[in-house]
Write a protein that holds these residues in place. Sequence first.
Motif, PDB file in Angstrom:
ATOM      1  N   GLY A   1      53.837  55.028 -44.609  1.00 18.82           N
ATOM      2  CA  GLY A   1      54.200  55.252 -46.004  1.00 18.82           C
ATOM      3  C   GLY A   1      55.702  55.158 -46.223  1.00 18.82           C
TER       4      GLY A   1
ATOM      5  N   VAL B   1      48.829  58.229 -49.138  1.00 20.81           N
ATOM      6  CA  VAL B   1      48.870  57.153 -48.140  1.00 20.81           C
ATOM      7  C   VAL B   1      47.478  56.936 -47.553  1.00 20.81           C
TER       8      VAL B   1
ATOM      9  N   ASP C   1      50.644  62.701 -48.111  1.00 21.93           N
ATOM     10  CA  ASP C   1      49.807  62.164 -47.036  1.00 21.93           C
ATOM     11  C   ASP C   1      48.465  61.683 -47.580  1.00 21.93           C
TER      12      ASP C   1
ATOM     13  N   HIS D   1      47.799  53.952 -50.683  1.00 20.58           N
ATOM     14  CA  HIS D   1      49.099  53.729 -51.333  1.00 20.58           C
ATOM     15  C   HIS D   1      50.191  53.735 -50.273  1.00 20.58           C
ATOM     16  N   THR D   2      51.122  52.816 -50.361  1.00 20.06           N
ATOM     17  CA  THR D   2      52.186  52.755 -49.361  1.00 20.06           C
ATOM     18  C   THR D   2      53.518  53.270 -49.879  1.00 20.06           C
ATOM     19  N   ARG D   3      53.642  53.482 -51.179  1.00 15.95           N
ATOM     20  CA  ARG D   3      54.902  53.965 -51.742  1.00 15.95           C
ATOM     21  C   ARG D   3      54.653  55.252 -52.504  1.00 15.95           C
TER      22      ARG D   3
ATOM     23  N   LEU E   1      54.493  61.199 -42.654  1.00  9.86           N
ATOM     24  CA  LEU E   1      54.015  60.184 -43.593  1.00  9.86           C
ATOM     25  C   LEU E   1      54.690  58.836 -43.314  1.00  9.86           C
ATOM     26  N   ARG E   2      55.984  58.852 -43.105  1.00  8.77           N
ATOM     27  CA  ARG E   2      56.716  57.606 -42.810  1.00  8.77           C
ATOM     28  C   ARG E   2      56.209  56.971 -41.516  1.00  8.77           C
TER      29      ARG E   2
END
Length: 98
Positions: free
Chosen positions: A79, A42, A39, A46-48, A74-75
């Motif tokens: 993310g 993100v 978490d 950062h997205t990945r 997170l998704r």
Amino acid sequence: MESDALHLTTEVDPTGAVIIAAEGYLDAEGGARLGREADAAVAAGHTRVLIDLEEVVLFNCAGAREMLAALEQLRRSGGHVDFVGVRQPLERALHFSA
């Protein structure tokens, strides 16, 4: 490293993906810590996120549940999470909960 602790290391690869490597015992506390670490990645833009579980030697259901709950959040916040180095039977636990 203590035998009952989960040790986490975090790095950013050349593509900008954050790699979080876990080593040791994945219990409820460790699963929550892993989720918070992802978490934070993100939140830093950062997205990945790649979660490397190759060195997880033991896990319990509470640890897997905590990790997956945190990663689902997170998704939802944008993310993208991938798992690498997953061994049996943790792979089965992750597959059933997906």
